[in-house]
Design a protein around this motif. Structure first.
Motif, PDB file in Angstrom:
ATOM      1  N   VAL A 348       0.847  -1.195   0.000  1.00 37.85           N
ATOM      2  CA  VAL A 348       0.000   0.000   0.000  1.00 37.85           C
ATOM      3  C   VAL A 348       0.882   1.244   0.000  1.00 37.85           C
ATOM      4  N   ALA A 349       0.286   2.373  -0.363  1.00 33.09           N
ATOM      5  CA  ALA A 349       0.970   3.667  -0.314  1.00 33.09           C
ATOM      6  C   ALA A 349      -0.072   4.761  -0.362  1.00 33.09           C
ATOM      7  N   PRO A 350       0.271   5.970   0.102  1.00 31.32           N
ATOM      8  CA  PRO A 350      -0.661   7.098  -0.012  1.00 31.32           C
ATOM      9  C   PRO A 350      -0.802   7.557  -1.464  1.00 31.32           C
ATOM     10  N   VAL A 351      -2.016   8.007  -1.818  1.00 28.77           N
ATOM     11  CA  VAL A 351      -2.270   8.567  -3.148  1.00 28.77           C
ATOM     12  C   VAL A 351      -3.194   9.777  -2.995  1.00 28.77           C
ATOM     13  N   ALA A 352      -3.281  10.582  -4.052  1.00 28.71           N
ATOM     14  CA  ALA A 352      -4.182  11.735  -4.061  1.00 28.71           C
ATOM     15  C   ALA A 352      -5.624  11.249  -3.921  1.00 28.71           C
ATOM     16  N   HIS A 353      -6.350  11.839  -2.974  1.00 26.80           N
ATOM     17  CA  HIS A 353      -7.654  11.276  -2.608  1.00 26.80           C
ATOM     18  C   HIS A 353      -8.782  12.300  -2.556  1.00 26.80           C
ATOM     19  N   TYR A 354      -8.507  13.521  -2.081  1.00 26.96           N
ATOM     20  CA  TYR A 354      -9.605  14.470  -1.853  1.00 26.96           C
ATOM     21  C   TYR A 354      -9.079  15.898  -1.971  1.00 26.96           C
ATOM     22  N   SER A 355      -9.850  16.743  -2.640  1.00 24.81           N
ATOM     23  CA  SER A 355      -9.461  18.138  -2.830  1.00 24.81           C
ATOM     24  C   SER A 355      -9.987  18.975  -1.665  1.00 24.81           C
ATOM     25  N   LEU A 356      -9.077  19.491  -0.859  1.00 27.64           N
ATOM     26  CA  LEU A 356      -9.468  20.319   0.278  1.00 27.64           C
ATOM     27  C   LEU A 356      -9.720  21.764  -0.143  1.00 27.64           C
ATOM     28  N   GLY A 357      -9.019  22.219  -1.164  1.00 32.18           N
ATOM     29  CA  GLY A 357      -9.232  23.562  -1.683  1.00 32.18           C
ATOM     30  C   GLY A 357     -10.368  23.593  -2.690  1.00 32.18           C
ATOM     31  N   GLY A 358     -10.837  24.808  -2.999  1.00 29.09           N
ATOM     32  CA  GLY A 358     -11.912  24.920  -3.979  1.00 29.09           C
ATOM     33  C   GLY A 358     -12.518  26.308  -4.003  1.00 29.09           C
ATOM     34  N   VAL A 359     -13.755  26.379  -4.473  1.00 26.89           N
ATOM     35  CA  VAL A 359     -14.456  27.652  -4.603  1.00 26.89           C
ATOM     36  C   VAL A 359     -14.897  28.133  -3.224  1.00 26.89           C
ATOM     37  N   ARG A 360     -14.676  29.404  -2.957  1.00 21.11           N
ATOM     38  CA  ARG A 360     -15.086  29.977  -1.678  1.00 21.11           C
ATOM     39  C   ARG A 360     -16.610  30.161  -1.660  1.00 21.11           C
ATOM     40  N   ILE A 361     -17.245  29.696  -0.572  1.00 19.32           N
ATOM     41  CA  ILE A 361     -18.702  29.835  -0.429  1.00 19.32           C
ATOM     42  C   ILE A 361     -19.040  30.393   0.946  1.00 19.32           C
ATOM     43  N   ASP A 362     -20.316  30.810   1.094  1.00 20.78           N
ATOM     44  CA  ASP A 362     -20.830  31.181   2.412  1.00 20.78           C
ATOM     45  C   ASP A 362     -21.759  30.080   2.906  1.00 20.78           C
TER      46      ASP A 362
END
Length: 573
Positions: A348-362
């Motif tokens: 096993v190894a770590p891989v790209a999984h989830y985007s924490l950044g993105g469009v700013r919302i309220d």
């Protein structure tokens, strides 16, 4: 018609038909709006949501720690204080009701004596993750069933939204390519919800589907919206990595390493245990420990580590019982491929999984652009610099519902927008250019891999100013020399190369945004690790990075994190 192209009229256009998009469409339709729900593939069988595991964070008051305040606290702390706390308050407050909605739609949850079964995962103060039967796929079955109940939702499958149209600076609709018929169409909409998921496919090693390239980010950016914290990409620690037949299969470490469940161990290539005893750490800490082993030359011959459930102090029969109880689909999938994780170590190894950044919302899902909303993974100021397991699916339902309601309300107060035929023609010409053969033409797949290799090498788990700067230089070479030569064949119908060519332009733009944001953040926080700035700096960097199109140019700036309750100590990250 707009010029020679068909026009579809609606109140609300939802782009993306995963968990967030489906929930936004349901909410907007329930408020009386006509909705078009546009999906890049077949709804329920494409996108990121169907691949999600079983965890959905929600509180029901079953214990003293099972309440929205603790949910809020854990999310903010484990997000390394980069979450906008007004949004986390909304997340925690609405989560339980969204579970009840899903159950009403027909989604199944595991229960014990009439109560939702909750389990504790790393980063939680107490058990809070309810268990979806069938994981994200099971959730989508219920959402899809509910979407079909609404006659005022038009589902368009296998369509690519290629651009947003504007009228007087406000989004007025979109252009779409129907991949089944090859038709190019226009959708006129009074409000638009982006629910397009993340941008993990910018990296070479990932567990996400190939369409996860950041479509919604580029659409929002070109519309003038602020994009925040794009440098923050979550790497999932335990993903099957060798042999190639099993690459990309997530193996939930929250179950496999937790002593209360399986109690397996992570081993380096020398079969040495390198984690301290007890419960495993949260994701951002664990991946740093794993990469330390790999980069120090203690990985397997293939550059991985071993997950070994045979090291559990429990008998094999008990290990298998727990595995079949908590992660049955994963276990059976690996078994079909010839791997019994209850009997043998697996690489096993770590891989790209989830985007924490993105469009700013309220709190309503409103972006900085009037009439434009966002929900789910495409939004960027909720999870912070690290995400707790289960909060992703919770986010899709909480902010999908909020964005859908806000978009419906906005559409009721807006007159039908005017579509500019020149914008439609310009987008049609862009697509036609991709179908024109060039001298020394390149197919999009080869250039795509080049972008992914640049991002993995220089903007992967370990970053530096030198590497990020080099990546920008190499990406500019791709933009100048390779993009103009991309040829996608000569047909509009069922043309995968054309889809990949459109995605490639998005990937290059979003990759540049990520690299520039990563250079701007001169610290290490959560999943953003700079070896030249190896510690968190709350004095100077407890703030969002911002990418925005201003005057036709990409600009970078910062803005404060919204703090409502939990103020971090200066030294804490």
């Amino acid at each position: 018609m707009v010029g020679r192209f068909e026009v579809i009229n609606t109140d609300v256009l939802v782009i993306g038909a995963g968990g967030a998009g489906a929930r936004a469409a349901i909410e907007a339709a329930s408020q009386g709006a006509d909705v078009v729900l546009a999906s890049k593939g077949p709804m329920g069988r494409s996108g990121i949501t169907p691949l999600a595991q079983w965890s959905f964070e929600a509180t029901f008051g079953y214990s003293d720690l099972d309440n929205p305040e603790v949910h809020f606290y854990d999310t903010v702390v484990e997000g390394r204080y980069l979450s906008d706390q007004n949004l986390v308050e909304a997340l925690a407050a609405d989560a339980a009701q969204r579970v009840l909605d899903l159950e009403r739609y027909g989604t199944l949850f595991k229960k014990e004596q009439g109560k939702f079964r909750q389990v504790k995962i790393p980063g939680q103060s107490g058990p809070r993750s309810v268990m979806l039967v069938g994981g994200g796929h099971g959730m989508m079955l219920g959402l899809k069933r509910e979407v079909r109940r609404h006659n005022n939702i038009m589902v368009m499958e296998d369509v690519v939204v290629t651009s947003l149209l504007s009228s007087k600076g406000i989004p007025a609709g979109a252009t779409v390519l129907d991949c089944k018929t090859g038709e190019f169409k226009t959708i006129r909409a009074k409000a638009i919800v982006l629910a397009t998921g993340g941008y993990e496919e910018l990296w070479l090693k990932t567990d996400t589907p190939p369409e996860s390239v950041g479509d919604g980010l580029r659409l929002a950016y070109l519309a003038g919206a602020k994009l925040v914290d794009l440098e923050l990409l979550l790497f999932y620690p335990v993903v099957a990595s060798y042999p190639p037949s099993i690459q990309g299969i997530i193996i939930p470490y929250e179950c496999c390493l937790e002593p209360d469940y399986v109690g397996g161990r992570l081993l380096n290539g020398r079969m040495e245990d390198f984690l301290p005893p007890g419960s495993p750490p949260v994701r951002d800490i664990l991946i740093r420990q794993m990469f330390e082993e790999i980069y120090s030359g203690r990985g397997t011959p293939n550059g991985n580590l071993y997950l070994d459930l045979t090291k559990s102090p429990k008998a094999e029969e008990e290990v298998r019982r727990v595995v079949l109880d908590i992660i049955p689909e994963v276990y059976r999938h690996l078994l079909e491929l010839g791997f019994d994780i209850c009997r043998q170590p697996i690489e096993v190894a770590p891989v790209a999984h989830y985007s924490l950044g993105g469009v700013r919302i309220d709190e309503k899902g409103q972006t900085d652009v009037e009439g434009l909303y966002a929900a789910g993974e495409v939004a960027g100021n909720i999870q912070g610099a690290n995400r707790l397991s289960g909060n992703a699916l919770t986010e899709t339902q909480v902010f999908g519902a909020r964005a859908g309601k806000a978009a419906s309300d906005y559409s009721k107060a807006r007159e039908e927008p005017v579509i500019d035929p020149a914008q439609v023609e310009a987008e049609w010409e862009r697509i036609q250019n991709l179908l024109s053969r060039k001298a020394n033409s390149l197919r999009p797949g080869a250039v795509r891999k080049e972008v992914q290799e640049i991002m993995w090498q220089y903007a992967g788990p370990v970053r530096s100013e030198l590497g990020l700067t080099r990546a920008l230089d190499e990406l500019q070479r791709v933009r100048d020399n390779d993009l103009p030569r991309v040829w996608a064949g000569d047909t509009l119908k069922y043309n995968n190369d054309l889809i990949r060519a459109l995605e490639l332009e998005t990937m290059v733009d979003v990759a540049e945004m990520v690299l520039r944001a990563a250079l701007l953040r001169k610290e290490s926080r959560g999943h953003h690790f700079r070896e030249d700035y190896p510690v968190a700096d709350n004095q100077n960097w407890l703030k969002h990075t911002v990418v925005q199109l201003v005057g036709g140019r990409m600009t970078l700036s910062t803005m404060p994190v919204v703090i409502t309750k939990k103020v971090p100590p200066p030294e804490e990250a």
